[in-house]
Design a protein around this motif. Structure first.
Motif, mmCIF file in Angstrom:
data_model
loop_
_atom_site.group_PDB
_atom_site.id
_atom_site.type_symbol
_atom_site.label_atom_id
_atom_site.label_comp_id
_atom_site.label_asym_id
_atom_site.label_seq_id
_atom_site.Cartn_x
_atom_site.Cartn_y
_atom_site.Cartn_z
ATOM 1 N N ILE A 131 0.865 -1.177 0.000
ATOM 2 C CA ILE A 131 0.000 0.000 0.000
ATOM 3 C C ILE A 131 0.906 1.233 0.000
ATOM 4 O O ILE A 131 1.742 1.389 0.893
ATOM 5 C CB ILE A 131 -0.919 0.025 1.235
ATOM 6 N N THR A 132 0.730 2.097 -1.000
ATOM 7 C CA THR A 132 1.638 3.230 -1.188
ATOM 8 C C THR A 132 0.882 4.554 -1.174
ATOM 9 O O THR A 132 -0.196 4.670 -1.764
ATOM 10 C CB THR A 132 2.402 3.097 -2.519
ATOM 11 N N ALA A 133 1.472 5.541 -0.501
ATOM 12 C CA ALA A 133 0.964 6.916 -0.512
ATOM 13 C C ALA A 133 2.007 7.790 -1.197
ATOM 14 O O ALA A 133 3.185 7.757 -0.832
ATOM 15 C CB ALA A 133 0.709 7.411 0.900
ATOM 16 N N THR A 134 1.570 8.574 -2.196
ATOM 17 C CA THR A 134 2.488 9.418 -2.959
ATOM 18 C C THR A 134 2.038 10.865 -2.891
ATOM 19 O O THR A 134 0.850 11.171 -3.051
ATOM 20 C CB THR A 134 2.548 8.965 -4.431
ATOM 21 N N ASN A 135 3.007 11.741 -2.651
ATOM 22 C CA ASN A 135 2.735 13.175 -2.611
ATOM 23 C C ASN A 135 3.819 13.860 -3.431
ATOM 24 O O ASN A 135 4.973 13.916 -3.005
ATOM 25 C CB ASN A 135 2.729 13.678 -1.167
ATOM 26 N N GLY A 136 3.461 14.319 -4.616
ATOM 27 C CA GLY A 136 4.472 14.874 -5.509
ATOM 28 C C GLY A 136 5.398 13.775 -5.988
ATOM 29 O O GLY A 136 4.958 12.773 -6.545
ATOM 30 N N THR A 137 6.688 13.947 -5.730
ATOM 31 C CA THR A 137 7.673 12.941 -6.140
ATOM 32 C C THR A 137 8.094 12.044 -4.983
ATOM 33 O O THR A 137 8.964 11.189 -5.145
ATOM 34 C CB THR A 137 8.928 13.625 -6.710
ATOM 35 N N VAL A 138 7.485 12.225 -3.824
ATOM 36 C CA VAL A 138 7.866 11.468 -2.630
ATOM 37 C C VAL A 138 6.774 10.455 -2.303
ATOM 38 O O VAL A 138 5.580 10.762 -2.380
ATOM 39 C CB VAL A 138 8.092 12.408 -1.427
ATOM 40 N N SER A 139 7.180 9.250 -1.942
ATOM 41 C CA SER A 139 6.203 8.226 -1.596
ATOM 42 C C SER A 139 6.680 7.406 -0.407
ATOM 43 O O SER A 139 7.869 7.384 -0.077
ATOM 44 C CB SER A 139 5.939 7.300 -2.792
ATOM 45 N N GLY A 140 5.733 6.740 0.224
ATOM 46 C CA GLY A 140 6.028 5.831 1.328
ATOM 47 C C GLY A 140 5.064 4.671 1.259
ATOM 48 O O GLY A 140 3.976 4.787 0.679
#
Length: 205
Positions: A103-112
């Motif tokens: 499960i991934t969360a992406t904000n702009g070019t950054v993800s976790g």
């Protein structure tokens, strides 16, 4: 003596220089902090079929601050048919998993990201199907438990099907240590809240 007009010009010049220096010196205070990473929680959740769970995305910035980015992140699942995720980070268990779903969360070019599993999983207990000599090699022998690539040796509960043949440290310090105590066979099992796995032990003289 300087005329009033000349004094005013000098004062204006000094004021301008002072304000310029102040602006340059304080420029760092007005730079927006940079997003460096995203932490997705809860970490590695284990779900039952049809269970829903709200995930949270926390942004970590280069000035040490954090911010909740759950609502502004783009959420994705590596296997939507097994664990779906909507635009707000709510995941739903749709089918039992055979491997962990990312499960991934992406904000702009950054993800976790983190992983989620559904249903009863299989723990790999190692070493597999060992034979020990009671007289020369009784142990203790350290066994390990791995679930979807994660070492759960210390958090699993360990049991032996025949404690007159082989004992095992159930939990805490030394969890998974097997000792041969009698001739025969036994199964050594590791169990977590949603997974189990075992291997056989044979003890000879």
């Amino acid at each position: 003596m300087l005329s009033a007009k000349r004094k005013l010009r000098l004062l204006t010049a000094f004021t301008t220089l002072f304000m310029l220096a102040l602006a340059v010196g304080c420029r760092g205070f007005f730079v927006n902090p940079k997003l460096t990473s995203i932490t997705v929680t809860p970490v590695t959740p284990s779900l039952t079929l049809n269970q829903a769970l709200q995930m949270t995305a926390t942004g970590n910035f280069d000035d040490g601050s954090t911010k909740n980015l759950t609502g502004t992140s783009t959420w994705t699942s590596s296997a939507n048919t097994q664990v779906s995720v909507n635009s707000t980070g709510l995941i739903t268990a749709l089918a039992n998993t055979t491997s962990a779903v990312t499960i991934t969360a992406t904000n702009g070019t950054v993800s976790g990201s983190t992983t989620a599993t559904v249903g009863q999983q299989t723990i790999v207990v190692a070493p597999a199907n060992q034979t020990y000599s009671l007289s020369t090699n009784p142990g203790p022998h350290q066994y390990t438990a791995t679930l979807n690539g994660t070492d759960v040796t210390a958090t699993a509960t360990w049991t032996s099907s025949n404690t007159s043949v082989a004992t095992v440290v159930q939990s805490g310090t030394g969890a998974g240590q097997v000792t041969a105590v009698g001739v025969g066979t036994a199964n050594i099992t590791a169990t977590t809240s949603n997974a189990t796995g075992s291997t056989g032990v044979t003890v000879t003289n």
